[in-house]
Design a protein around this motif. Structure first.
Motif, PDB file in Angstrom:
ATOM      1  N   THR A 179       0.862  -1.185   0.000  1.00 57.58           N
ATOM      2  CA  THR A 179       0.000   0.000   0.000  1.00 57.58           C
ATOM      3  C   THR A 179       0.895   1.230   0.000  1.00 57.58           C
ATOM      4  OG1 THR A 179      -0.108  -0.011   2.437  1.00 57.58           O
ATOM      5  CG2 THR A 179      -1.873  -1.159   1.245  1.00 57.58           C
ATOM      6  N   LYS A 180       0.284   2.391  -0.224  1.00 59.66           N
ATOM      7  CA  LYS A 180       1.074   3.614  -0.321  1.00 59.66           C
ATOM      8  C   LYS A 180       0.688   4.677   0.684  1.00 59.66           C
ATOM      9  CE  LYS A 180       1.807   3.021  -5.298  1.00 59.66           C
ATOM     10  NZ  LYS A 180       1.578   3.604  -6.656  1.00 59.66           N
ATOM     11  N   ARG A 181      -0.594   4.746   1.030  1.00 56.74           N
ATOM     12  CA  ARG A 181      -1.070   5.895   1.797  1.00 56.74           C
ATOM     13  C   ARG A 181      -1.821   5.517   3.060  1.00 56.74           C
ATOM     14  NH1 ARG A 181      -5.828   7.717   2.608  1.00 56.74           N
ATOM     15  NH2 ARG A 181      -6.675   6.152   1.193  1.00 56.74           N
ATOM     16  N   ILE A 182      -2.600   4.453   3.015  1.00 55.98           N
ATOM     17  CA  ILE A 182      -3.508   4.116   4.095  1.00 55.98           C
ATOM     18  C   ILE A 182      -2.739   3.922   5.404  1.00 55.98           C
ATOM     19  CG2 ILE A 182      -3.464   1.597   3.755  1.00 55.98           C
ATOM     20  CD1 ILE A 182      -6.585   1.711   4.074  1.00 55.98           C
ATOM     21  N   ARG A 183      -3.291   4.433   6.491  1.00 59.32           N
ATOM     22  CA  ARG A 183      -2.629   4.297   7.781  1.00 59.32           C
ATOM     23  C   ARG A 183      -2.810   2.887   8.330  1.00 59.32           C
ATOM     24  NH1 ARG A 183      -3.727   9.076  11.847  1.00 59.32           N
ATOM     25  NH2 ARG A 183      -5.927   8.777  11.318  1.00 59.32           N
ATOM     26  N   LEU A 184      -1.834   2.448   9.113  1.00 61.62           N
ATOM     27  CA  LEU A 184      -1.738   1.066   9.560  1.00 61.62           C
ATOM     28  C   LEU A 184      -1.889   1.028  11.076  1.00 61.62           C
ATOM     29  CD1 LEU A 184       1.482   0.426   7.457  1.00 61.62           C
ATOM     30  CD2 LEU A 184      -0.835  -0.250   6.780  1.00 61.62           C
ATOM     31  N   GLY A 185      -3.009   0.479  11.562  1.00 62.86           N
ATOM     32  CA  GLY A 185      -3.289   0.518  12.988  1.00 62.86           C
ATOM     33  C   GLY A 185      -3.474  -0.859  13.599  1.00 62.86           C
ATOM     34  N   THR A 186      -3.039  -0.992  14.838  1.00 56.76           N
ATOM     35  CA  THR A 186      -3.295  -2.220  15.591  1.00 56.76           C
ATOM     36  C   THR A 186      -4.527  -2.002  16.450  1.00 56.76           C
ATOM     37  OG1 THR A 186      -1.729  -1.469  17.294  1.00 56.76           O
ATOM     38  CG2 THR A 186      -0.913  -3.009  15.648  1.00 56.76           C
ATOM     39  N   GLY A 187      -5.503  -2.868  16.284  1.00 62.22           N
ATOM     40  CA  GLY A 187      -6.753  -2.681  17.020  1.00 62.22           C
ATOM     41  C   GLY A 187      -7.192  -3.957  17.731  1.00 62.22           C
ATOM     42  N   ILE A 188      -6.452  -4.486  18.699  1.00 61.29           N
ATOM     43  CA  ILE A 188      -5.362  -3.803  19.397  1.00 61.29           C
ATOM     44  C   ILE A 188      -4.152  -4.741  19.562  1.00 61.29           C
ATOM     45  CG2 ILE A 188      -6.773  -2.167  20.702  1.00 61.29           C
ATOM     46  CD1 ILE A 188      -5.913  -5.232  22.558  1.00 61.29           C
ATOM     47  N   MET A 189      -2.998  -4.130  19.946  1.00 59.01           N
ATOM     48  CA  MET A 189      -1.914  -4.920  20.522  1.00 59.01           C
ATOM     49  C   MET A 189      -2.269  -5.182  21.977  1.00 59.01           C
ATOM     50  SD  MET A 189       1.796  -3.470  19.252  1.00 59.01           S
ATOM     51  CE  MET A 189       1.486  -1.708  19.180  1.00 59.01           C
ATOM     52  N   GLN A 190      -2.237  -6.458  22.372  1.00 55.18           N
ATOM     53  CA  GLN A 190      -2.518  -6.805  23.763  1.00 55.18           C
ATOM     54  C   GLN A 190      -1.277  -6.526  24.619  1.00 55.18           C
ATOM     55  OE1 GLN A 190      -3.444 -10.891  22.807  1.00 55.18           O
ATOM     56  NE2 GLN A 190      -5.635 -10.531  22.974  1.00 55.18           N
ATOM     57  N   LEU A 191      -1.468  -5.824  25.723  1.00 56.78           N
ATOM     58  CA  LEU A 191      -0.327  -5.437  26.545  1.00 56.78           C
ATOM     59  C   LEU A 191       0.497  -6.634  26.998  1.00 56.78           C
ATOM     60  CD1 LEU A 191      -1.646  -2.596  28.896  1.00 56.78           C
ATOM     61  CD2 LEU A 191      -1.029  -2.501  26.479  1.00 56.78           C
ATOM     62  N   ALA A 192      -0.184  -7.712  27.370  1.00 50.84           N
ATOM     63  CA  ALA A 192       0.542  -8.861  27.897  1.00 50.84           C
ATOM     64  C   ALA A 192       1.360  -9.590  26.836  1.00 50.84           C
ATOM     65  CB  ALA A 192      -0.433  -9.842  28.551  1.00 50.84           C
ATOM     66  N   ALA A 235       6.237  -0.912  16.609  1.00 47.89           N
ATOM     67  CA  ALA A 235       5.572   0.238  16.004  1.00 47.89           C
ATOM     68  C   ALA A 235       6.543   1.066  15.179  1.00 47.89           C
ATOM     69  CB  ALA A 235       4.937   1.101  17.099  1.00 47.89           C
ATOM     70  N   ALA A 236       7.718   1.331  15.742  1.00 49.52           N
ATOM     71  CA  ALA A 236       8.703   2.160  15.046  1.00 49.52           C
ATOM     72  C   ALA A 236       9.237   1.470  13.800  1.00 49.52           C
ATOM     73  CB  ALA A 236       9.851   2.493  15.996  1.00 49.52           C
ATOM     74  N   THR A 237       9.405   0.157  13.869  1.00 49.21           N
ATOM     75  CA  THR A 237       9.928  -0.582  12.720  1.00 49.21           C
ATOM     76  C   THR A 237       8.943  -0.562  11.560  1.00 49.21           C
ATOM     77  OG1 THR A 237      11.200  -2.033  14.194  1.00 49.21           O
ATOM     78  CG2 THR A 237      10.802  -2.807  11.953  1.00 49.21           C
ATOM     79  N   VAL A 238       7.671  -0.870  11.837  1.00 46.85           N
ATOM     80  CA  VAL A 238       6.671  -0.870  10.761  1.00 46.85           C
ATOM     81  C   VAL A 238       6.459   0.544  10.236  1.00 46.85           C
ATOM     82  CG1 VAL A 238       4.287  -1.401  10.140  1.00 46.85           C
ATOM     83  CG2 VAL A 238       5.550  -2.940  11.651  1.00 46.85           C
ATOM     84  N   ASP A 239       6.470   1.533  11.126  1.00 46.10           N
ATOM     85  CA  ASP A 239       6.313   2.912  10.686  1.00 46.10           C
ATOM     86  C   ASP A 239       7.434   3.308   9.731  1.00 46.10           C
ATOM     87  OD1 ASP A 239       4.727   5.457  11.116  1.00 46.10           O
ATOM     88  OD2 ASP A 239       6.725   6.179  11.660  1.00 46.10           O
ATOM     89  N   ALA A 240       8.661   2.899  10.044  1.00 43.25           N
ATOM     90  CA  ALA A 240       9.797   3.207   9.171  1.00 43.25           C
ATOM     91  C   ALA A 240       9.683   2.464   7.842  1.00 43.25           C
ATOM     92  CB  ALA A 240      11.108   2.850   9.875  1.00 43.25           C
ATOM     93  N   LEU A 241       9.273   1.200   7.894  1.00 46.88           N
ATOM     94  CA  LEU A 241       9.091   0.434   6.664  1.00 46.88           C
ATOM     95  C   LEU A 241       8.042   1.071   5.758  1.00 46.88           C
ATOM     96  CD1 LEU A 241       9.067  -3.213   8.084  1.00 46.88           C
ATOM     97  CD2 LEU A 241      10.808  -2.239   6.567  1.00 46.88           C
ATOM     98  N   ALA A 242       7.021   1.672   6.385  1.00 46.87           N
ATOM     99  CA  ALA A 242       5.915   2.265   5.630  1.00 46.87           C
ATOM    100  C   ALA A 242       6.226   3.678   5.144  1.00 46.87           C
ATOM    101  CB  ALA A 242       4.656   2.285   6.490  1.00 46.87           C
ATOM    102  N   GLY A 243       7.383   4.193   5.483  1.00 47.47           N
ATOM    103  CA  GLY A 243       7.761   5.522   5.030  1.00 47.47           C
ATOM    104  C   GLY A 243       7.560   6.616   6.054  1.00 47.47           C
ATOM    105  N   GLY A 244       7.097   6.265   7.239  1.00 46.09           N
ATOM    106  CA  GLY A 244       6.932   7.237   8.317  1.00 46.09           C
ATOM    107  C   GLY A 244       5.573   7.898   8.308  1.00 46.09           C
ATOM    108  N   GLY A 245       4.987   8.026   9.505  1.00 43.71           N
ATOM    109  CA  GLY A 245       3.720   8.731   9.642  1.00 43.71           C
ATOM    110  C   GLY A 245       2.482   7.922   9.341  1.00 43.71           C
ATOM    111  N   ARG A 246       2.615   6.605   9.187  1.00 44.68           N
ATOM    112  CA  ARG A 246       1.454   5.782   8.830  1.00 44.68           C
ATOM    113  C   ARG A 246       0.998   4.857   9.948  1.00 44.68           C
ATOM    114  NH1 ARG A 246       2.618   2.747   3.340  1.00 44.68           N
ATOM    115  NH2 ARG A 246       0.491   2.016   3.719  1.00 44.68           N
TER     116      ARG A 246
END
Length: 353
Positions: A53-66, A77-88
């Protein structure tokens, strides 16, 4: 009104609906959301989707804390955000329930309110890289000094220079945690939200905003915050059959997803005026009479929480959702026609809308 698409978690076999997500992006959907229970995880599918994908934001609904430590959640989160080009990437967090937390992850249920608070604060410290991370919390502390510690833990700062502003949204539904969400989060994955329910929740959120301003000295208002609700969508000419198709999930969550005395989904059904039905569903489900539990789910309950029927009925019943006060609605469906109908109902016209 923005739209999201929930693809949830997979069943017995991994099924990542790439074409559906790409179509949603082409139609102008704002976000796509994954989930996890005790099968597929919420993060890995988003790494794959980031590449297709190019634009759509990528969200976890949800990551379980445990499922992971706050440091690991921040790294994911930071790794996938960087892979996606930042800000997604949107880091959606939630506590799950005690049966999963203790039965699947082998972690103590503890005090979920304070675990959410500590977890979020640690993730923000990691994202911002202002100093090696030190945190003294009621549920989580870094470095760890509890039972079994060697006492040599060292505060560390992320090697990766990550996006310092990755948004953190919380999936919450009761008064205490919704207030906490308003205080510490950028957005709310609104559990139990239906048209007409905002007046119940808004005072809680506003109390959270006041706490945030008191703690930071910076104003926080409704304009600084995102409410993302969700709705099942089922396009069908047979409304009764469509409602029936959604009842097994209701029976599972109200009847079996949680302990008899600690089940958020049952509590929410009771709060919405369906207490007798909720009790019966749970009794039948826990007795192993699952088909009867499914049959006990009222049509009215499913119809209130969902958009079911022919396109014209869905468009008509969409209006209360559009006017509900939420900023975005996540469409819970894997029907290609449902994705199209909702785009038309919300007036999407492609990317950027």
């Amino acid at each position: 009104m923005k739209l999201g698409l929930s693809i949830g978690y997979s069943g017995a076999h991994l099924d990542l609906p790439v074409a559906l997500v790409q179509r949603a992006e082409a139609l102008g959907y704002d976000s796509v959301w994954t989930a996890e229970a005790y099968g597929t995880d919420a993060v890995t599918p988003l790494a794959y989707l980031a590449a297709v994908t190019k634009r759509i934001r990528l969200g976890t609904g949800i990551m379980q804390l445990a499922a992971r430590t706050p440091a690991n959640a921040a790294m994911c989160a930071a790794t996938v955000d960087a892979l996606a080009g930042g800000g997604r990437f949107i880091a959606g967090l939630g506590v799950s329930g005690p049966q999963i937390v203790e039965g699947w992850y082998g972690e103590p249920w503890g005090r979920p309110y304070y675990r959410l608070k500590d977890y979020t604060e640690i993730m923000r410290k990691i994202f911002r890289r202002e100093a090696p991370v030190v945190h003294e919390g009621r549920e989580i502390s870094l470095p760890y000094t509890g039972e079994g510690a060697l006492g040599v833990g060292k505060p560390l700062k992320s090697i990766l220079h990550m996006n310092p502003d990755i948004p953190i949204w919380l999936g919450t539904g009761n008064e205490a945690t919704v207030k906490l969400t308003g205080e510490i989060a950028d957005g709310w994955l609104a559990l139990g939200f239906v048209p007409g329910s905002l007046p119940e929740y808004l005072p809680w959120l506003e109390e959270g905003f006041r706490r945030a301003e008191k703690a930071t000295g910076r104003p926080k208002t409704r304009a600084d915050f995102t409410i993302q609700a969700s709705v099942h969508v089922e396009v069908t000419e047979d409304v009764s059959a469509g409602l029936a198709k959604l009842k097994p999930e209701v029976a599972l969550y109200v009847g079996g997803m949680g302990h008899r005395d600690k089940n958020f989904h049952k509590d929410m059904m009771i709060r919405r005026g369906f207490g007798e039905a909720a009790d019966r569903i749970q009794d039948l489900y826990l007795a192993g009479r699952k088909e009867e539990a499914i049959a006990a789910v009222p049509d009215e309950w499913v119809d209130w929480k969902s958009l079911v029927g022919p396109p014209a009925r869905i468009r008509e019943r969409w209006r209360p959702w559009a006017e509900s006060g939420a900023d975005a609605i996540t469409v819970r469906s894997r029907q290609p026609e449902a994705i199209e109908v909702m785009a038309q109902a919300a007036g999407l016209n492609g990317p950027g809308e």
